[in-house]
Motif scaffolding. Structure first.
Motif, mmCIF file in Angstrom:
data_model
loop_
_atom_site.group_PDB
_atom_site.id
_atom_site.type_symbol
_atom_site.label_atom_id
_atom_site.label_comp_id
_atom_site.label_asym_id
_atom_site.label_seq_id
_atom_site.Cartn_x
_atom_site.Cartn_y
_atom_site.Cartn_z
ATOM 1 N N PRO A 86 19.248 -25.327 -26.701
ATOM 2 C CA PRO A 86 17.720 -24.969 -25.835
ATOM 3 C C PRO A 86 18.290 -25.752 -24.408
ATOM 4 N N CYS A 87 19.742 -26.333 -25.009
ATOM 5 C CA CYS A 87 19.836 -26.249 -23.538
ATOM 6 C C CYS A 87 20.440 -25.463 -22.219
ATOM 7 N N SER A 88 21.224 -24.490 -22.695
ATOM 8 C CA SER A 88 21.407 -22.861 -21.865
ATOM 9 C C SER A 88 20.582 -22.391 -21.359
ATOM 10 N N ILE A 89 20.642 -21.569 -20.192
ATOM 11 C CA ILE A 89 19.586 -20.642 -19.866
ATOM 12 C C ILE A 89 20.303 -19.475 -20.675
ATOM 13 N N LEU A 90 21.109 -19.214 -20.775
ATOM 14 C CA LEU A 90 21.013 -18.205 -21.492
ATOM 15 C C LEU A 90 20.475 -18.000 -23.751
ATOM 16 N N PHE A 91 20.278 -19.399 -23.554
ATOM 17 C CA PHE A 91 19.510 -18.561 -25.130
ATOM 18 C C PHE A 91 17.955 -19.204 -24.793
ATOM 19 N N CYS A 92 17.290 -19.678 -24.191
ATOM 20 C CA CYS A 92 16.120 -20.161 -23.426
ATOM 21 C C CYS A 92 15.577 -18.626 -22.633
ATOM 22 N N LYS A 93 15.844 -18.518 -22.315
ATOM 23 C CA LYS A 93 15.405 -17.211 -21.180
ATOM 24 C C LYS A 93 16.409 -15.623 -21.180
ATOM 25 N N SER A 94 15.695 -14.674 -21.642
ATOM 26 C CA SER A 94 16.144 -13.198 -21.196
ATOM 27 C C SER A 94 15.785 -13.107 -20.081
ATOM 28 N N LEU A 95 17.507 -12.775 -19.566
ATOM 29 C CA LEU A 95 17.253 -12.001 -18.285
ATOM 30 C C LEU A 95 18.615 -10.548 -18.042
ATOM 31 N N CYS A 96 18.366 -10.753 -16.022
ATOM 32 C CA CYS A 96 19.461 -9.810 -16.567
ATOM 33 C C CYS A 96 18.868 -9.682 -14.169
ATOM 34 N N THR A 97 20.264 -9.342 -13.910
ATOM 35 C CA THR A 97 20.338 -10.239 -12.751
ATOM 36 C C THR A 97 21.612 -8.883 -12.032
ATOM 37 N N VAL A 98 21.301 -7.995 -11.102
ATOM 38 C CA VAL A 98 22.568 -7.436 -10.927
ATOM 39 C C VAL A 98 22.568 -7.616 -8.821
ATOM 40 N N LEU A 99 23.478 -7.422 -7.700
ATOM 41 C CA LEU A 99 23.581 -7.858 -6.676
ATOM 42 C C LEU A 99 23.599 -6.475 -6.188
ATOM 43 N N LYS A 100 22.663 -5.871 -5.377
ATOM 44 C CA LYS A 100 22.661 -4.356 -4.992
ATOM 45 C C LYS A 100 22.901 -5.023 -3.236
ATOM 46 N N PRO A 101 23.101 -3.480 -2.414
ATOM 47 C CA PRO A 101 23.500 -3.725 -1.121
ATOM 48 C C PRO A 101 22.283 -4.140 -0.158
ATOM 49 N N GLY A 102 22.403 -5.206 0.066
ATOM 50 C CA GLY A 102 21.727 -6.130 1.289
ATOM 51 C C GLY A 102 20.424 -6.888 0.292
ATOM 52 N N GLY A 103 20.704 -7.287 -0.892
ATOM 53 C CA GLY A 103 19.880 -8.218 -1.975
ATOM 54 C C GLY A 103 20.529 -8.226 -3.335
ATOM 55 N N ARG A 104 19.444 -8.056 -3.972
ATOM 56 C CA ARG A 104 19.532 -8.368 -5.675
ATOM 57 C C ARG A 104 18.297 -8.212 -6.069
ATOM 58 N N LEU A 105 18.272 -8.117 -7.691
ATOM 59 C CA LEU A 105 16.954 -7.172 -8.304
ATOM 60 C C LEU A 105 17.696 -8.199 -9.891
ATOM 61 N N THR A 106 16.933 -9.332 -9.750
ATOM 62 C CA THR A 106 16.166 -10.010 -11.081
ATOM 63 C C THR A 106 15.250 -10.018 -11.481
ATOM 64 N N PHE A 107 15.691 -9.812 -13.319
ATOM 65 C CA PHE A 107 14.558 -9.777 -14.559
ATOM 66 C C PHE A 107 15.076 -10.861 -15.533
ATOM 67 N N ILE A 108 13.756 -11.751 -15.622
ATOM 68 C CA ILE A 108 13.663 -12.929 -16.313
ATOM 69 C C ILE A 108 12.570 -13.286 -17.687
ATOM 70 N N GLY A 109 12.045 -12.740 -18.173
ATOM 71 C CA GLY A 109 11.347 -12.648 -19.045
ATOM 72 C C GLY A 109 10.267 -11.432 -19.396
ATOM 73 N N HIS A 110 9.326 -11.813 -18.351
ATOM 74 C CA HIS A 110 8.285 -11.249 -18.196
ATOM 75 C C HIS A 110 8.266 -10.761 -16.166
ATOM 76 N N ARG A 111 9.390 -11.314 -15.609
ATOM 77 C CA ARG A 111 9.768 -11.636 -14.323
ATOM 78 C C ARG A 111 10.333 -10.222 -13.643
ATOM 79 N N LEU A 112 10.065 -9.240 -12.954
ATOM 80 C CA LEU A 112 11.148 -8.657 -11.431
ATOM 81 C C LEU A 112 10.441 -8.833 -10.585
ATOM 82 N N THR A 113 11.671 -9.963 -9.947
ATOM 83 C CA THR A 113 12.140 -10.188 -8.641
ATOM 84 C C THR A 113 12.761 -9.819 -7.702
ATOM 85 N N SER A 114 12.347 -8.698 -6.879
ATOM 86 C CA SER A 114 13.575 -7.726 -5.510
ATOM 87 C C SER A 114 14.046 -9.000 -4.536
ATOM 88 N N THR A 115 15.066 -9.800 -3.984
ATOM 89 C CA THR A 115 14.955 -10.109 -2.904
ATOM 90 C C THR A 115 15.738 -9.470 -2.363
#
Length: 280
Positions: free
Chosen positions: A200-229
């Protein structure tokens, strides 16, 4: 390991030889193509430290993985190209407590080329660097809108950065992780690989996540949230947008945003991590 298939997977079609230009290019292509993700842990599976399994998952199934998988496989490919690669143990700094996770918390790569040393990391996420960092200088190393440096103190090396905006060399520095130059092998990381899938101290256990570098930004999915940067430029600052994703939308979001198709349904998770109580 079929190098040609691997290079095709990451969208690289240039020379396949041990030069600095090739190292920089495959490092960037790897981050633009291979997501940092722990979805296996949250879809009924378990990550095992086996290069053949990494290859099947990342290259054949076109998935991503966390550091042991992505950097473990990346090191294998670099060796096939003729690079001299050493596995190193890193310890990520917890932003909330200021403590570091235990040794073997993070797998990073040292590439020695023509007498020069380069730190490579194709599996860290949003704080990661897109191009190898020189280990032969403590000077700031600018990469796009980000500034990094590697500081050495009593045999320990510290990777530091200046957050997500255009900075100057004399700005405030924050440590991302620390490491030594002692050579390691993949099996050394087995205990911490299990830790990150069960603690429970690890983010990898506590959160389902996926993130990838994009040209000029980043796309991240954690739990039910999709964030575009969108990364900042000289004319505008960093921009982010976040939306909630419904359960039935998840397969489409993973496929379209990250190129990932899971064999089993994802169980989204976004729980609070237990703070570290031990100092390393």
């Amino acid at each position: 390991m079929d190098v040609k298939t691997y290079l095709t997977r990451i969208g690289y079609s240039g020379p396949a030889e041990p030069t600095l230009d090739v190292l920089r290019s495959v490092h960037l292509h790897h981050q633009l193509s291979v997501p940092f993700e722990n979805l296996t842990v949250h879809s009924g599976g378990r990550v095992q430290l086996d290069l053949r399994l990494f290859y099947e998952k990342i290259v054949i199934q076109r998935r991503g993985g966390f550091c042991y998988e992505t950097n473990g496989l990346f090191s294998w490919m670099l060796r096939k190209l003729g690079f001299q690669v050493t596995l190193l143990s890193g310890q990520v700094k917890c932003l909330k407590t200021g403590f570091y996770w235990p040794p073997f918390d993070h797998l990073i790569l040292l590439v020695t080329l023509d007498g020069k040393r380069w730190l490579c990391d194709g599996g860290f996420g949003s704080q990661g660097y897109s191009s190898p960092l020189s280990l032969d200088t403590s000077d700031p190393q600018k990469q796009g809108h980000k500034m990094y440096r590697i500081r050495e103190e009593e045999g320990m090396h510290f990777v530091e950065w200046q957050q997500e905006e255009i900075r100057e060399p004399d700005g405030d520095w924050e440590t991302i992780y620390k490491f030594t130059l002692k050579p390691r092998c993949l099996e050394d990381f087995a205990e911490m690989c299990e830790y990150h899938q069960s603690s429970p101290c690890s983010i990898l256990f506590c959160k389902s996540l996926c993130t990838v570098l994009k040209p000029g930004g980043r796309l991240t999915f954690i739990g039910h949230r999709l964030t575009s940067t969108t990364f900042p430029t000289e004319t505008h600052g960093i921009k982010t947008s976040t939306r909630e994703v419904k359960d039935e939308e998840i397969p489409q979001v993973l496929a379209e945003g990250f190129g990932i198709v899971l064999k089993s349904p994802l169980i989204p998770k976004d729980e609070r991590m237990t703070p570290l109580t031990e100092m390393y």
